[in-house]
Design a protein around this motif. Structure first.
Motif, PDB file in Angstrom:
ATOM      1  N   ASP A  41       0.822  -1.206   0.000  1.00 24.69           N
ATOM      2  CA  ASP A  41       0.000   0.000   0.000  1.00 24.69           C
ATOM      3  C   ASP A  41       0.857   1.258   0.000  1.00 24.69           C
ATOM      4  OD1 ASP A  41      -2.249  -1.549   0.031  1.00 24.69           O
ATOM      5  OD2 ASP A  41      -2.777  -1.164   2.125  1.00 24.69           O
ATOM      6  N   ARG A  42       1.950   1.217   0.727  1.00 25.17           N
ATOM      7  CA  ARG A  42       2.795   2.406   0.835  1.00 25.17           C
ATOM      8  C   ARG A  42       3.336   2.817  -0.527  1.00 25.17           C
ATOM      9  NH1 ARG A  42       7.334   3.340   5.540  1.00 25.17           N
ATOM     10  NH2 ARG A  42       7.786   5.533   5.064  1.00 25.17           N
ATOM     11  N   ARG A  66       1.908   2.051  -3.496  1.00 25.78           N
ATOM     12  CA  ARG A  66       0.781   2.519  -4.319  1.00 25.78           C
ATOM     13  C   ARG A  66       0.336   3.918  -3.901  1.00 25.78           C
ATOM     14  NH1 ARG A  66      -3.853  -1.578  -5.575  1.00 25.78           N
ATOM     15  NH2 ARG A  66      -4.313  -1.439  -3.353  1.00 25.78           N
ATOM     16  N   ASP A  67       0.319   4.174  -2.602  1.00 18.43           N
ATOM     17  CA  ASP A  67      -0.069   5.501  -2.127  1.00 18.43           C
ATOM     18  C   ASP A  67       0.951   6.556  -2.567  1.00 18.43           C
ATOM     19  OD1 ASP A  67      -2.264   4.367  -0.926  1.00 18.43           O
ATOM     20  OD2 ASP A  67      -1.369   4.297   1.086  1.00 18.43           O
ATOM     21  N   LYS A 120       0.546   7.599  -6.306  1.00 12.24           N
ATOM     22  CA  LYS A 120      -0.654   8.330  -6.743  1.00 12.24           C
ATOM     23  C   LYS A 120      -0.335   9.799  -7.015  1.00 12.24           C
ATOM     24  CE  LYS A 120      -3.963   5.393  -4.271  1.00 12.24           C
ATOM     25  NZ  LYS A 120      -4.900   5.305  -3.120  1.00 12.24           N
TER      26      LYS A 120
END
Length: 364
Positions: free
Chosen positions: A165-166, A168-169, A172
Motif C-alpha cells: 500500500d505504501r 501505491r499511495d 498516486k
C-alpha cells in the motif's frame, strides 16, 4: 469471511508481495495468517497478519550428504508442525510466495486438503516453486512470459507482482520531474546486504570520476553496510559529494519517488516498485544466481526501455562513471525511461491476486 494462510521466505522480495496481499485481504474482511522462517523478525511486527508462525525449514544441498539428511529431517519436522497448525486454523486457502521456507507449509497444506496458489514474482520460475508446482492448484505469474512455467500443466493466471500500500499511495499523482540545468540531481543507491557491499566498493569511485560540475550537482542517498560506513563516508568526503548514508531506509518508496535515477539490484519487488512509481534505474543483477532471476527481471525492464542492465562482473568505476555522466547530462532520456517504466507498472496486481485467492477458497 475466509481464512487465508500466506507462506513466504523471510526476505523482503518474498514478504513484500505477501504483505500487499495481506493488506488487501484484510480490507475485504478476511482473516490472514503468515507462515515463514525466523528471518521474519526483520519485518514481522509490520506484517498485517492475525498470527505469524515460524515453521522449521532448510535449503537442501546435494553436495553434502550429511547436510542433505539434516535438511530432510528439518523439512519433515516443518511439514508436521505446519500440518497441525493448518488443521487447527481450518484454513480455506494457502498462498505461497516462493523460497525454500515455503516448502514445508505448502506441502502440509496439500496434505491437509487446503487448496493452494503459488505466486512467482520473477520472470523465471524459481527452484522452490518448480519443486512445489505439483502441489499447487493454480500458478499465479507476474510476467506473461515466465521461463519454465509452461513445464507444468496446472492452471496459470497472470496477476502481476503486488506492491505494498505504501508504494501505491506514494505513486498516486506523482509525475517524474526531469532535472533542470543547475538543479540538484538526486541519485538513490540501494541493494540489500549483498548489494550494499558491492555498491559501496563501486559507486563512490565512479562518482568521484565525474567532472567537478556534476559532482557538485549530485545529492546521493546510499544504503551501506555498518562496517563500510566510515570508509564510504570518507570516499564521498574526499570527492566533495553531498551524500546521506544509512544501513537501512524505512521510507524507501518515498525516496525512490523523489529520485531522478535509481541504482539498485533487480529483485522482483524492486522492479515492480520501480515500475509502479515510474522511476528510471540502472539495474545490477545479483551475480551467481542459478536461476538468473534478477538478470531476467532486469532484461524485462531494459527491453521495455525503462532501465539499463549492467553486469557486476563487467562493470568498473570508470564504465559506470561514463554511463552516469551520459544519463545525468541527458534528462530527456531519463524522463523517457521513467515513462516507459511507468507503463509497465501494475498497481492493480494485488486486487487480481486477491480475486484469485477468493475464487480458490470458495472451491473448498
Amino acid at each position: 469471511m475466509s481464512i487465508f494462510v500466506l507462506m513466504a521466505g523471510g526476505t523482503g522480495g518474498h514478504l513484500f508481495p505477501a504483505m500487499a496481499l495481506a493488506q488487501e485481504l484484510r480490507r475485504r474482511g478476511h482473516q490472514v495468517q503468515l507462515m515463514t522462517d525466523e528471518r521474519v523478525t526483520h519485518y514481522g511486527d509490520r506484517f498485517p497478519a492475525r498470527e505469524v508462525y515460524v515453521i522449521p525449514s532448510a535449503t537442501p544441498s546435494i553436495r553434502n550428504p550429511v547436510k542433505l539428511v539434516q535438511a530432510g529431517i528439518k523439512i519433515c519436522f516443518g511439514i508436521f508442525i505446519a500440518f497441525k497448525q493448518l488443521r487447527k486454523s481450518n484454513a480455506d486457502a494457502a498462498i505461497g510466495f516462493g523460497g525454500y521456507p515455503v516448502f514445508p507449509p505448502f506441502v502440509a497444506a496439500k496434505l491437509a486438503g487446503v487448496p493452494g496458489i503459488l505466486h512467482e514474482q520473477n520472470a523465471v520460475l524459481g527452484r522452490a516453486n518448480k519443486a512445489l508446482a505439483r502441489f499447487a492448484d493454480v500458478l499465479a505469474l507476474s510476467f506473461e512470459q515466465t521461463r519454465f512455467a509452461n513445464d507444468f500443466s496446472i492452471e496459470k493466471v497472470v496477476t502481476g507482482n503486488p506492491v505494498r500500500d505504501r508504494v501505491r499511495d506514494t505513486a498516486k499523482g506523482i509525475v517524474y520531474q526531469p532535472v533542470k540545468a543547475g538543479q540538484p540531481f538526486r541519485l538513490l543507491v540501494f541493494g540489500g546486504s549483498q548489494g550494499a557491499r558491492a555498491f559501496g566498493d563501486l559507486v563512490p569511485p565512479a562518482l568521484a570520476a565525474l567532472p567537478e560540475t556534476l559532482r557538485r550537482q549530485l545529492r546521493v542517498t546510499q544504503q551501506c553496510r555498518p562496517e563500510d560506513l566510515e570508509r564510504v563516508t570518507e570516499a564521498y568526503r574526499a570527492a566533495k559529494i553531498s551524500v546521506e548514508l544509512s544501513t537501512f531506509f524505512d521510507d524507501l518508496p518515498e525516496r525512490m519517488a523523489d529520485s531522478h535515477l535509481v541504482l539498485c539490484r533487480s529483485g522482483a519487488s524492486t522492479v515492480a516498485e520501480l515500475a509502479v512509481l515510474g522511476r528510471p534505474a540502472i539495474l545490477v543483477p545479483l551475480p551467481g544466481a542459478l536461476d538468473a532471476d534478477q538478470k531476467n527481471n532486469a532484461a524485462f525492464l531494459e527491453e521495455a526501455g525503462g532501465g539499463w542492465l549492467v553486469e557486476q562482473a563487467t562493470v568498473s568505476p570508470q564504465s559506470l562513471a561514463k554511463r552516469l555522466e551520459e544519463l545525468i547530462e541527458n534528462p530527456q532520456a531519463l524522463s523517457a525511461a521513467a515513462d516507459k517504466a511507468k507503463a509497465l507498472g501494475q498497481p492493480q496486481a494485488v486486487e487480481r491476486l486477491a480475486d484469485l485467492a477468493e475464487k480458490v477458497a470458495a472451491k473448498k
